[in-house]
Design a protein around this motif. Structure first.
Motif, short mmCIF file in Angstrom:
data_model
loop_
_atom_site.label_atom_id
_atom_site.label_comp_id
_atom_site.label_asym_id
_atom_site.label_seq_id
_atom_site.Cartn_x
_atom_site.Cartn_y
_atom_site.Cartn_z
N THR A 42 0.85 -1.19 0.00
CA THR A 42 0.00 0.00 0.00
C THR A 42 0.89 1.24 0.00
O THR A 42 1.81 1.36 0.81
CB THR A 42 -0.90 0.03 1.24
OG1 THR A 42 -1.70 -1.16 1.24
CG2 THR A 42 -1.80 1.26 1.22
N GLN A 44 1.04 5.70 -0.32
CA GLN A 44 0.29 6.94 -0.22
C GLN A 44 0.83 7.94 -1.23
O GLN A 44 2.04 8.03 -1.45
CB GLN A 44 0.42 7.53 1.20
CG GLN A 44 -0.25 6.69 2.27
CD GLN A 44 -0.15 7.33 3.63
OE1 GLN A 44 0.61 8.27 3.81
NE2 GLN A 44 -0.89 6.82 4.58
N THR A 45 -0.06 8.64 -1.80
CA THR A 45 0.32 9.65 -2.79
C THR A 45 -0.14 11.02 -2.33
O THR A 45 -1.10 11.15 -1.57
CB THR A 45 -0.30 9.33 -4.15
OG1 THR A 45 -1.73 9.35 -4.03
CG2 THR A 45 0.16 7.95 -4.64
N SER A 46 0.58 12.03 -2.75
CA SER A 46 0.22 13.41 -2.44
C SER A 46 0.35 14.24 -3.69
O SER A 46 1.26 14.02 -4.51
CB SER A 46 1.15 13.99 -1.35
OG SER A 46 1.04 13.24 -0.17
#
Length: 286
Positions: A42, A44-46
């Motif tokens: 998994t 996380q993107t920003s």
């Protein structure tokens, strides 16, 4: 006979290649199955945002020093008669630290006080003579008006009064001079006592009793107690962006303290090319 041997070698090499290819295919098949069975990661993107500026924390080393530090000595020279304090001793403002030999000054003061008494007696005598001359002149004026005395006698009384008044003025001047001499000696005596300029402690004692001191010779290194400063050098560009009154954090050991920037020294250190900052530390930062 040579030709059958070559044919057998060729057949053997082909068999080895086929076995290697089958083994590689089997291994690739197992690797693909293992990849399909592995759990997915998994992430996380920003979103990317363009910034015109950013903040960065800068740490600068420095040193802690007393708010005030003085080398204490006598304004006048003489023999050191007494030293009342020693290294590391805490004293309050005004406490007596050392004293010069005052015997000669005390003798001079007694002589000056005697001169005051003599000048006061002379003034009293001169004032009495003036008062008598004034009374004589008044009587001579009355007698002259009645024609009982000559003008010369009245003139003599007038000049006598003037001389008496001059004697009073001279006696007053001598008395003022004698008092000024005593005042000067009192100042000199006060300069023979070395007192603490503020609450602090003796860092180092540099002279003992009996030492003949020149005017201004240091006797003590003395530091203020309770008020400390943090001094650090920072790049010139960073110093230009700072103004006195700014809050900063100073870490001593593992303890952080809130400090206030008191000054930015405008002179640049030529060896480090930095400007010096002075920060006031709180009382608990010792």
């Amino acid at each position: 006979m040579p030709r059958p041997k070559q044919r057998m070698l060729t057949i053997g090499a082909v068999t080895a290649i086929v076995i290697a290819v089958v083994a590689a295919m089997a291994s690739g098949s197992r690797g693909a199955e293992e990849e399909r069975d592995a759990p997915l990661l998994t992430v996380q993107t920003s979103p990317i945002t363009v910034q015109t500026a950013y903040q960065a924390k800068a740490l600068y080393p420095g040193r802690v020093r007393a708010g005030r530090r003085s080398q204490l000595g006598f304004e006048r020279g003489g023999r050191l008669a007494a030293v009342m304090v020693d290294d590391a001793q805490m004293v309050a403002e005004g406490a007596l630290l050392a004293q010069l030999d005052q015997r000669q000054l005390n003798a001079q003061k007694r002589a000056a006080q005697a001169a005051i008494a003599a000048a006061q007696a002379s003034l009293t005598e001169a004032e009495a003579s003036r008062d008598l001359a004034s009374a004589v002149q008044d009587r001579q004026r009355t007698l002259l008006a009645k024609g009982h005395i000559a003008q010369q006698r009245f003139d003599d009384s007038t000049y006598g009064l003037r001389a008496a008044k001059a004697a009073v003025a001279s006696a007053q001047a001598r008395l003022a001079q004698a008092r000024a001499d005593v005042d000067a000696l009192n100042v000199t005596l006060a300069l023979s006592d070395l007192t603490a300029p503020f609450d602090g402690f003796v860092v180092k004692r540099m002279a003992d009793e009996g030492t003949i001191l020149a005017p201004g010779a240091p006797i003590f290194d003395f530091e203020e107690a309770g008020q400390t400063e943090f001094v650090s050098g920072v790049p010139i560009k960073a110093a230009k962006a700072l103004t006195p009154g700014a809050a900063m954090t100073v870490t001593m050991g593992t303890a952080p303290y809130e400090a206030v920037l008191t000054s930015v020294v405008p002179a640049v250190d030529t060896s480090t090319r930095t400007a010096q900052l002075v920060l006031a530390l709180p009382a608990q930062a010792q």
